[in-house]
Design an enzyme around this catalytic site. Structure first.
Site, PDB file in Angstrom:
ATOM      1  N   LYS A 204       0.837  -1.207   0.000  1.00  0.00           N
ATOM      2  CA  LYS A 204       0.000   0.000   0.000  1.00  0.00           C
ATOM      3  C   LYS A 204       0.871   1.255   0.000  1.00  0.00           C
ATOM      4  CE  LYS A 204      -3.293   2.918   0.517  1.00  0.00           C
ATOM      5  NZ  LYS A 204      -4.270   3.242  -0.513  1.00  0.00           N
ATOM      6  N   CYS A 258      -3.539  10.812   1.563  1.00  0.00           N
ATOM      7  CA  CYS A 258      -2.827   9.549   1.295  1.00  0.00           C
ATOM      8  C   CYS A 258      -1.457   9.807   0.667  1.00  0.00           C
ATOM      9  CB  CYS A 258      -3.654   8.676   0.352  1.00  0.00           C
ATOM     10  SG  CYS A 258      -5.128   8.025   1.127  1.00  0.00           S
TER      11      CYS A 258
HETATM   12  N1  LIG Z   1     -10.320   7.883   2.384  1.00  0.00           N
HETATM   13  C1  LIG Z   1      -9.655   7.233   1.453  1.00  0.00           C
HETATM   14  O1  LIG Z   1      -9.840   7.486   0.271  1.00  0.00           O
HETATM   15  C2  LIG Z   1      -8.661   6.160   1.807  1.00  0.00           C
HETATM   16  C3  LIG Z   1      -8.225   5.298   0.794  1.00  0.00           C
HETATM   17  C4  LIG Z   1      -7.359   4.286   1.125  1.00  0.00           C
HETATM   18  C5  LIG Z   1      -6.918   4.136   2.436  1.00  0.00           C
HETATM   19  N2  LIG Z   1      -7.342   4.994   3.401  1.00  0.00           N
HETATM   20  C6  LIG Z   1      -6.863   4.777   4.781  1.00  0.00           C
HETATM   21  O2  LIG Z   1      -7.944   4.277   5.558  1.00  0.00           O
HETATM   22  C7  LIG Z   1      -7.806   4.706   6.921  1.00  0.00           C
HETATM   23  C8  LIG Z   1      -9.076   5.432   7.345  1.00  0.00           C
HETATM   24  O3  LIG Z   1      -9.222   6.570   6.515  1.00  0.00           O
HETATM   25  P1  LIG Z   1     -10.589   7.370   6.387  1.00  0.00           P
HETATM   26  O4  LIG Z   1     -10.438   8.234   5.191  1.00  0.00           O
HETATM   27  O5  LIG Z   1     -11.734   6.442   6.498  1.00  0.00           O
HETATM   28  O6  LIG Z   1     -10.511   8.272   7.715  1.00  0.00           O
HETATM   29  P2  LIG Z   1     -11.690   9.136   8.330  1.00  0.00           P
HETATM   30  O7  LIG Z   1     -11.036  10.181   9.143  1.00  0.00           O
HETATM   31  O8  LIG Z   1     -12.671   9.494   7.292  1.00  0.00           O
HETATM   32  O9  LIG Z   1     -12.446   8.082   9.312  1.00  0.00           O
HETATM   33  C9  LIG Z   1     -11.852   7.526  10.424  1.00  0.00           C
HETATM   34  C10 LIG Z   1     -12.926   7.388  11.509  1.00  0.00           C
HETATM   35  O10 LIG Z   1     -12.348   6.697  12.609  1.00  0.00           O
HETATM   36  C11 LIG Z   1     -12.896   7.251  13.811  1.00  0.00           C
HETATM   37  N3  LIG Z   1     -12.039   6.861  14.906  1.00  0.00           N
HETATM   38  C12 LIG Z   1     -10.833   7.343  15.291  1.00  0.00           C
HETATM   39  N4  LIG Z   1     -10.365   6.653  16.325  1.00  0.00           N
HETATM   40  C13 LIG Z   1     -11.279   5.720  16.629  1.00  0.00           C
HETATM   41  C14 LIG Z   1     -11.349   4.678  17.612  1.00  0.00           C
HETATM   42  N5  LIG Z   1     -10.379   4.473  18.485  1.00  0.00           N
HETATM   43  N6  LIG Z   1     -12.449   3.895  17.631  1.00  0.00           N
HETATM   44  C15 LIG Z   1     -13.451   4.095  16.755  1.00  0.00           C
HETATM   45  N7  LIG Z   1     -13.424   5.045  15.796  1.00  0.00           N
HETATM   46  C16 LIG Z   1     -12.350   5.841  15.738  1.00  0.00           C
HETATM   47  C17 LIG Z   1     -12.959   8.740  13.504  1.00  0.00           C
HETATM   48  O11 LIG Z   1     -13.853   9.396  14.364  1.00  0.00           O
HETATM   49  C18 LIG Z   1     -13.425   8.733  12.057  1.00  0.00           C
HETATM   50  O12 LIG Z   1     -14.820   8.786  11.929  1.00  0.00           O
HETATM   51  C19 LIG Z   1      -6.549   5.593   6.949  1.00  0.00           C
HETATM   52  O13 LIG Z   1      -5.452   4.819   7.313  1.00  0.00           O
HETATM   53  C20 LIG Z   1      -6.414   6.031   5.502  1.00  0.00           C
HETATM   54  O14 LIG Z   1      -5.088   6.374   5.174  1.00  0.00           O
HETATM   55  C21 LIG Z   1      -8.215   5.994   3.122  1.00  0.00           C
END
Ligand SMILES: NC(=O)c1ccc[n+]([C@@H]2O[C@H](COP(=O)([O-])OP(=O)(O)OC[C@H]3O[C@@H](n4cnc5c(N)ncnc54)[C@H](O)[C@@H]3O)[C@@H](O)[C@H]2O)c1
Length: 398
Positions: A204, A258
């Site tokens: 990744k 990212c």
């Molecule tokens: N958004 C994208 O396009 C994308 C694509 C590929 C990978 N990712 C990866 O996926 C992961 C999540 O990204 P995202 O975009 O969904 O983030 P985001 O910020 O949209 O969502 C994360 C959620 O997790 C919650 N959270 C934080 N700590 C928590 C805990 N201890 N228990 C429960 N909930 C908790 C937050 O309140 C938030 O709602 C990251 O590592 C990101 O790099 C994101």
């Protein structure tokens, strides 16, 4: 044979909520967990707190059918999916605090035979760290299947790509890889590819670093071409006619949560051996500073010639075309820097109506009012505009 009924998804953001809603619509009982109460409440009302095509109808249907329930605390389940943020601390040091805290939160609910999946983009070794945290919290990990399965969806197409994309699954044991692969095969049409946890983590990070390095090459070319007085768009179009060359488009830098973040996870772990990846980050960051300097020079020239300050229209604030996402956006950073440095700025972003720190101006008004027009993001509204005096940093007029 898998016997999975209940899935607990930790983190209901851009990745966790679509995943939870998809699984719920596939027939699983899904318990979604988030630490933000308004997020939990919104989802339980069958509504969404993030913008993503089709997500609202998936959530609405899942909640209506009692297949998806959101909560502040986890519950007993057969599969746990962790999809929490992985930003960095100051100094580009990876921050896995959210993963550690999410792992601690599930430990009272984990039972023998469960599959624990880390979907967050993670520094190398984090999946093993999940195992360590579970152990420290009294869980017998010998009967668990712990894996990493990085997410690679494109915002705007998440619901489709969750099903269609190929997935990489890396378990901390071969059995974990196998079990987790079987689970993904129940809802993914793309190929599910097995490996070990470290390789999956690095895969990744490699995908995002590959993009960053290639964009850095284009950004460096754009700076050189400016120096040599060569049109970089024409140059790239010509070089890309070579059958094995594919130079990407330059821009005002690299943004998003990212590509602008994840390469630092490799640099942090790789030190002096991560030369190209580190330099690419630096080139892309430098490009943003270079753009700021170009705009300031143009504004100064205008002021000296006309004895009045220039009005600068910054066209686009998002981190890439046709979205409203401002996270780590170079265009937003440029606009804020110009404002802080005392320039008169008309901030344009067709995809958002208002912003807390300054006024958003309609793009047609800005075009009429501005003395200097600066294209920072190639939004569809700007394509094909016929304008003479401009600074086009994203090639939208070409
Ligand atoms: N958004 C994208 O396009 C994308 C694509 C590929 C990978 N990712 C990866 O996926 C992961 C999540 O990204 P995202 O975009 O969904 O983030 P985001 O910020 O949209 O969502 C994360 C959620 O997790 C919650 N959270 C934080 N700590 C928590 C805990 N201890 N228990 C429960 N909930 C908790 C937050 O309140 C938030 O709602 C990251 O590592 C990101 O790099 C994101």
């Amino acid at each position: 044979m898998l016997n999975i009924k209940k899935i607990c998804v930790i983190g209901l953001g851009y990745i966790g909520l679509p995943t939870a809603a998809l699984l719920a619509n596939k027939g699983y009982d899904v318990h979604g967990v988030d630490v933000v109460k308004t997020t939990v409440d919104t989802i339980n009302e069958g509504r969404v707190h993030i913008v993503e095509p089709e997500l609202d109808s998936f959530v609405k249907k899942a909640v209506k059918n009692c297949k998806l329930k959101a909560d502040l605390i986890p519950t007993v389940a057969d599969v746990f999916i962790i999809a929490v943020p992985t930003p960095f601390h100051d100094g580009f040091i990876p921050n896995i605090d959210y993963i550690v805290s999410a792992t601690k939160s599930i430990s009272p609910f984990v039972k023998d035979g469960d599959i624990i999946i880390l979907e967050s983009t993670s520094p190398i070794g984090t999946t093993h760290k999940v195992e360590d945290v579970l152990k420290e919290n009294g869980v017998d990990v010998s009967k668990l299947y712990i894996s990493h399965c990085p997410e690679r969806v494109l915002p705007g197409q998440i619901m489709r790509e969750l099903v269609e994309n190929d997935r990489i699954v890396g378990g901390i044991t071969k059995e974990a890889t196998q079990k987790t692969m079987e689970f993904y095969k129940t809802f993914v049409d793309g190929e599910v590819l097995g490996t070990d946890a470290k390789t999956a983590e690095m895969a990744k990070l490699t995908e995002n670093s590959f993009r960053d390095v290639n964009i850095a090459f284009a950004n460096e070319l754009s700076i050189l071409c400016d120096k040599f007085e060569i049109d970089v768009t024409e140059l790239i179009n010509l070089t890309n006619r070579h059958p094995r060359v594919n130079v990407l488009k330059p821009g005002a830098g690299v943004g998003g949560h990212c590509i602008a973040v994840d390469p630092w996870f490799i640099v942090h772990a790789g030190g002096d051996d991560a030369k190209i990846i580190k330099t690419a980050r630096e080139v892309n960051t430098y490009k943003t500073q270079w753009v700021i300097q170009k705009i300031k020079n143009e504004a100064l020239k205008f002021e000296l010639k006309n004895s009045k300050k220039a009005k600068v229209a910054c066209m686009g604030l998002a981190f890439k075309p046709n979205i409203d996402d401002l996270r780590e956006s170079p265009a937003l950073y440029i606009t804020k820097t110009l404002l802080n440095d005392g320039l008169e700025v008309l901030a344009v972003e067709p995809n958002i109506k208002e912003y807390s720190e300054f006024k958003i101006v309609n793009y047609e008004d800005a075009l009429k009012e501005a003395d200097i027009i600066v294209f920072l993001v190639a939004h569809k509204e700007f394509v094909g505009l016929k304008i003479d005096t401009t600074l086009d940093f994203c090639g939208v007029l070409k």
